[in-house]
Design a protein around this motif. Structure first.
Motif, short mmCIF file in Angstrom:
data_model
loop_
_atom_site.label_atom_id
_atom_site.label_comp_id
_atom_site.label_asym_id
_atom_site.label_seq_id
_atom_site.Cartn_x
_atom_site.Cartn_y
_atom_site.Cartn_z
N UNK A 167 0.86 -1.19 0.00
CA UNK A 167 0.00 0.00 0.00
C UNK A 167 0.89 1.23 0.00
N UNK A 226 4.47 0.58 1.65
CA UNK A 226 4.73 -0.48 2.62
C UNK A 226 4.42 -1.80 1.92
N UNK A 274 4.12 -5.73 2.16
CA UNK A 274 3.93 -6.77 3.17
C UNK A 274 4.33 -8.12 2.61
N UNK A 294 7.22 -6.44 7.03
CA UNK A 294 6.83 -5.29 6.20
C UNK A 294 8.07 -4.48 5.86
N UNK A 353 9.41 -0.85 4.36
CA UNK A 353 9.08 0.51 3.91
C UNK A 353 10.04 0.86 2.77
N UNK A 381 11.12 3.49 -0.19
CA UNK A 381 10.99 4.89 -0.60
C UNK A 381 11.53 5.06 -2.01
N UNK A 433 -2.25 -4.66 9.26
CA UNK A 433 -1.07 -4.21 8.53
C UNK A 433 -1.16 -2.74 8.15
N UNK A 457 2.13 1.47 10.17
CA UNK A 457 3.58 1.32 10.26
C UNK A 457 4.08 2.63 10.84
#
Lengths: 201, 263
Positions: free
Chosen positions: A125, A133, A135, A150, A152, A154, B251, B254
């Motif tokens: 998402x 993010x 998953x 997860x 992250x 960028x 989820x 974060x």
């Protein structure tokens, strides 16, 4: 009359394409990040499981992959938290260098104990303008439960970089930041105390 | 390693525990928020650790016990019982915990979650040989850990002060109180008490402890080698993990990450 009908068709078409455009765009944006995480994980698994190369070769390959896939500067800056502002140019430069060395060391040790697990990217998402993010789940070889990881990711200058890894809800970057803040505070609020620790690690 | 010093720390821990607990209770009641100038955070949670010096001593004691006793036992357990067997033990214990899990799901108002607990207990008890096999999990009805600490969190109760409990490790006043409530209310405990089978109850508690420590050993070793201040790293991990459990591991959250445009 035909002109009017044409206009109606055009409006309907525009409406529908408008409706469809949104999700397709969002999917496109995360698709790149998903593919990036997937590609990185598969590459890592390929050489981590490769028995034909030596331990040192494996470590070297892994370190290279880390350096190209992780944005160490951004992670390092986040981990220093409010003390980034309190430090001068020379301290920042030394800190980032030491930080990268430490992270590469930590991660290559961590993944050195690779036992054949697989990584499955399941969803992604968007989070803000630049981040996604992703998953994924790490699946064990035998019995046992899968672990949610997860990433992250960028996007900067057309390139994807990982800036945080969140394992079962625990963020590596947040933990590191909390760790560093404690070291600095207990050392009397001096960034130098952290640098001394990193130098000796 | 397990020398007089460690025993002295234990004795010290025991006598001071009562005192500490009453202090903690007072702190909790007046909802003491030790607002220092720059609090240490775990994501967006402000860490409240007014008893840090005491906690660090208990933490050091626990680490010594882990090295000297717990980790060798876990390694023995791993050597004797292969992974599928350990998974069976875990499944069995989780199944036994169903009444407590169910009660907490209901108290949290999570009715779909409560339904899953009932389905899991029925399926795993009947088809999964008394809970040894997680048949329901394989069918997509996943296990969800629930406890009274989480229920209190859902009700809006804050952690209160952070605590390191001898032998048990990181906790908070809220979560430790929740743990006490769960243990006390556990129908399995009442049942085994009523049929005079206390030894079975203590066997269950011992197995739960072994299972917990087995699941944590690698994580803790990893955290110790990857951190500078191990105590602070465990503390930050505890807060984040508990927060994830309270949110039922959805989820969609974060930790925020600034953009650092000037970089």
């Amino acid at each position: 009359m035909p002109a009017k009908r044409f206009a109606v068709i055009f409006v309907v078409f525009a409406l529908f394409s408008g409706l469809y455009a949104q999700p397709v765009q969002a999917g496109d944006k995360t698709a790149g990040a998903e593919a990036f995480v997937n590609g990185m994980a598969q590459r890592a698994i390929d050489f981590l499981g490769d028995e034909s190369i030596t331990h040192d070769q494996r470590q070297a390959k892994f370190k290279k992959l880390l350096k190209t896939s992780f944005d160490m500067k951004t992670i390092g800056r986040f981990a220093l938290g409010r003390y980034w502002r309190a430090s001068n140019e020379a301290e920042r430069k030394e800190y980032l260098k030491l930080f990268e060395t430490m992270v590469v060391e930590v991660y290559s040790n961590r993944f050195g104990e690779y036992k054949g697990q697989t990584v499955e990217v399941r969803s992604a998402r968007l989070d803000g303008e630049t981040d996604a993010i992703v998953t994924s789940y790490v699946l064990p070889v035998g019995s046992g439960s899968e672990i949610q990881v997860d990433w992250r990711v960028r996007r900067k200058g057309g390139q994807y970089k990982i800036i945080d890894v969140i394992v079962a809800g625990v963020s590596m970057s947040v933990t590191q930041r909390s760790d560093f803040a404690s070291v600095i505070q207990r050392g009397g609020g001096k960034v130098n105390v952290l640098l001394a620790h990193l130098r000796s690690e | 390693m397990f020398n007089n010093k460690a025993v002295a720390v234990l004795a010290d821990g025991k006598t001071s525990m009562i005192l500490v607990m009453s202090v903690l209770a007072c702190l909790f009641l007046v909802s003491c928020s030790s607002t220092s100038k720059d609090p240490i955070m775990a994501g967006d949670i402000i860490i409240n650790d007014p008893l840090e010096n005491h906690n660090r001593r208990v933490f050091a004691f626990n680490a010594a016990v882990d090295d000297a006793v717990i980790h060798p036992i876990v390694e023995g357990y791993r050597a004797v019982v292969p992974s599928p067997g350990r998974t069976g033990v875990r499944n069995f214990l989780r199944n036994l915990k169903s009444p407590v899990t169910l009660a907490n799901q209901v108290l949290q108002g999570d009715l779909p979650g409560a339904k899953d607990v009932v389905l899991r207990a029925v399926i795993n008890s009947l088809v999964g040989l008394g809970g040894l096999f997680d048949v329901a999990g394989a069918e997509g009805i996943e296990y969800e850990a629930e406890d009274f600490g989480q229920t209190l969190a859902v009700w809006g109760v804050d952690h209160g002060p952070y605590m390191v409990v001898p032998f048990l490790g990181p906790s908070s006043l809220r979560d430790y109180a929740g743990y006490a409530v769960d243990s006390f209310a556990d129908p399995v405990r009442w049942y085994l008490h009523n049929i005079d089978e206390e030894p079975l109850y203590y066997t269950k508690v011992g197995l739960e402890y072994l299972d917990l420590r087995e699941s944590l050993m690698d994580v803790l070793k990893d955290l110790e080698s990857s951190s500078i201040d191990y105590y602070a790293a465990v503390r930050a991990t505890y807060y984040q993990r508990r927060d994830a459990l309270v949110r039922d591991e959805d989820t969609d959250s974060a930790p925020a990450f600034p953009s650092y445009d000037d970089f």
